[in-house]
Design a protein around this motif. Structure first.
Motif, mmCIF file in Angstrom:
data_model
loop_
_atom_site.group_PDB
_atom_site.id
_atom_site.type_symbol
_atom_site.label_atom_id
_atom_site.label_comp_id
_atom_site.label_asym_id
_atom_site.label_seq_id
_atom_site.Cartn_x
_atom_site.Cartn_y
_atom_site.Cartn_z
ATOM 1 N N MET A 181 0.691 -0.947 -0.129
ATOM 2 C CA MET A 181 0.119 -0.173 -0.007
ATOM 3 C C MET A 181 0.825 1.176 -0.292
ATOM 4 O O MET A 181 1.978 1.244 0.722
ATOM 5 N N THR A 182 0.553 2.141 -0.994
ATOM 6 C CA THR A 182 1.293 3.490 -0.747
ATOM 7 C C THR A 182 0.697 4.223 0.088
ATOM 8 O O THR A 182 -0.208 4.566 0.476
ATOM 9 N N MET A 183 1.788 5.103 1.016
ATOM 10 C CA MET A 183 1.398 5.990 1.873
ATOM 11 C C MET A 183 1.323 7.214 1.351
ATOM 12 O O MET A 183 1.697 7.613 0.440
ATOM 13 N N LYS A 184 0.563 8.044 2.156
ATOM 14 C CA LYS A 184 0.171 9.500 1.915
ATOM 15 C C LYS A 184 1.148 10.432 2.861
ATOM 16 O O LYS A 184 0.525 11.689 2.998
ATOM 17 N N ASN A 185 2.304 10.102 2.890
ATOM 18 C CA ASN A 185 3.199 10.730 3.685
ATOM 19 C C ASN A 185 2.746 11.050 4.915
ATOM 20 O O ASN A 185 2.489 12.396 5.358
ATOM 21 N N PRO A 186 2.535 10.206 6.006
ATOM 22 C CA PRO A 186 1.885 10.554 7.489
ATOM 23 C C PRO A 186 3.165 11.355 7.991
ATOM 24 O O PRO A 186 4.462 11.038 7.834
ATOM 25 N N LEU A 187 2.700 12.122 9.188
ATOM 26 C CA LEU A 187 3.590 12.975 9.784
ATOM 27 C C LEU A 187 4.582 11.997 10.899
ATOM 28 O O LEU A 187 5.686 12.549 11.040
ATOM 29 N N ALA A 188 3.949 11.102 11.320
ATOM 30 C CA ALA A 188 4.518 10.232 12.345
ATOM 31 C C ALA A 188 4.333 8.772 12.064
ATOM 32 O O ALA A 188 3.496 8.216 11.343
ATOM 33 N N ARG A 194 10.800 0.434 12.338
ATOM 34 C CA ARG A 194 10.877 0.506 10.790
ATOM 35 C C ARG A 194 9.566 0.355 10.269
ATOM 36 O O ARG A 194 8.804 -0.574 10.470
ATOM 37 N N GLU A 195 9.235 1.724 9.372
ATOM 38 C CA GLU A 195 7.929 1.565 9.204
ATOM 39 C C GLU A 195 7.758 1.115 7.476
ATOM 40 O O GLU A 195 6.592 0.762 7.214
ATOM 41 N N ALA A 205 11.190 8.441 -1.866
ATOM 42 C CA ALA A 205 9.755 7.596 -1.568
ATOM 43 C C ALA A 205 9.291 8.428 -0.432
ATOM 44 O O ALA A 205 7.886 8.401 -0.395
ATOM 45 N N LEU A 206 9.846 8.750 0.674
ATOM 46 C CA LEU A 206 9.185 9.368 1.752
ATOM 47 C C LEU A 206 8.393 10.705 1.327
ATOM 48 O O LEU A 206 7.136 10.810 1.535
ATOM 49 N N ASP A 207 9.042 11.472 0.425
ATOM 50 C CA ASP A 207 8.578 12.900 0.265
ATOM 51 C C ASP A 207 7.198 12.609 -0.839
ATOM 52 O O ASP A 207 6.310 13.266 -0.798
ATOM 53 N N SER A 208 7.194 11.437 -1.714
ATOM 54 C CA SER A 208 6.180 11.247 -2.913
ATOM 55 C C SER A 208 5.171 10.455 -2.056
ATOM 56 O O SER A 208 4.194 10.209 -2.853
ATOM 57 N N GLY A 209 5.462 9.558 -1.132
ATOM 58 C CA GLY A 209 4.499 8.721 -0.504
ATOM 59 C C GLY A 209 4.609 7.326 -1.094
ATOM 60 O O GLY A 209 3.700 6.386 -1.016
ATOM 61 N N ASN A 210 5.572 7.357 -1.904
ATOM 62 C CA ASN A 210 5.736 5.873 -2.857
ATOM 63 C C ASN A 210 6.276 4.836 -1.993
ATOM 64 O O ASN A 210 7.541 4.607 -2.284
ATOM 65 N N TRP A 211 6.040 4.424 -0.870
ATOM 66 C CA TRP A 211 6.489 3.280 -0.032
ATOM 67 C C TRP A 211 5.508 2.535 0.596
ATOM 68 O O TRP A 211 4.113 3.127 0.794
ATOM 69 N N THR A 212 5.839 1.301 1.105
ATOM 70 C CA THR A 212 4.643 0.611 1.589
ATOM 71 C C THR A 212 5.036 0.412 3.248
ATOM 72 O O THR A 212 5.906 0.205 3.714
ATOM 73 N N GLN A 213 3.864 0.927 3.989
ATOM 74 C CA GLN A 213 3.872 0.725 5.530
ATOM 75 C C GLN A 213 3.983 -0.786 5.910
ATOM 76 O O GLN A 213 2.927 -1.552 5.572
ATOM 77 N N LYS A 214 4.903 -0.929 6.890
ATOM 78 C CA LYS A 214 4.504 -2.337 7.407
ATOM 79 C C LYS A 214 3.359 -2.455 8.345
ATOM 80 O O LYS A 214 3.135 -1.391 9.041
ATOM 81 N N ASP A 215 2.826 -3.753 8.512
ATOM 82 C CA ASP A 215 1.796 -3.892 9.325
ATOM 83 C C ASP A 215 2.132 -4.148 10.760
ATOM 84 O O ASP A 215 1.394 -3.892 11.665
ATOM 85 N N VAL A 216 3.483 -4.850 11.075
ATOM 86 C CA VAL A 216 3.880 -5.250 12.307
ATOM 87 C C VAL A 216 5.259 -5.035 12.201
ATOM 88 O O VAL A 216 6.087 -4.971 11.456
ATOM 89 N N PRO A 217 5.956 -4.748 13.546
ATOM 90 C CA PRO A 217 7.238 -4.480 13.585
ATOM 91 C C PRO A 217 8.049 -5.935 13.084
ATOM 92 O O PRO A 217 7.700 -6.692 13.024
#
Length: 72
Positions: free
Chosen positions: A1-8, A45-46, A60-72
């Motif tokens: 899933m691509t992220m929308k650049n969350p702040l935290a 590690r997110e 990737a962080l700036d564009s939101g083009n990365w995948t959020q891990k579900d668990v550590p």
């Protein structure tokens, strides 16, 4: 899933109880999007991905083009 650049970091909040900003961190596997506590060091590690260069990870962080891990 691509992220929308969350702040935290989501995992930092859920698993460590800390609201920490996302940043580019490095491990032996490469660069990743994660969080670090100024007092205790890396917290989560997110990103699923490891990136070969810091600039690629930052893009990737700036564009939101990365995948959020579900668990550590």
């Amino acid at each position: 899933m691509t992220m929308k650049n969350p702040l935290a970091g989501r995992l930092a909040s859920e698993w460590c109880g800390k609201r920490l900003p996302l940043e580019i961190l490095q491990s032996n596997a490469g660069f990743y999007i994660g969080t670090a506590d100024p007092e205790s060091g890396p917290c989560s590690r997110e990103s699923v991905e490891y990136f070969p260069e810091k600039g690629v990870a930052q893009a990737a962080l700036d564009s939101g083009n990365w995948t959020q891990k579900d668990v550590p």
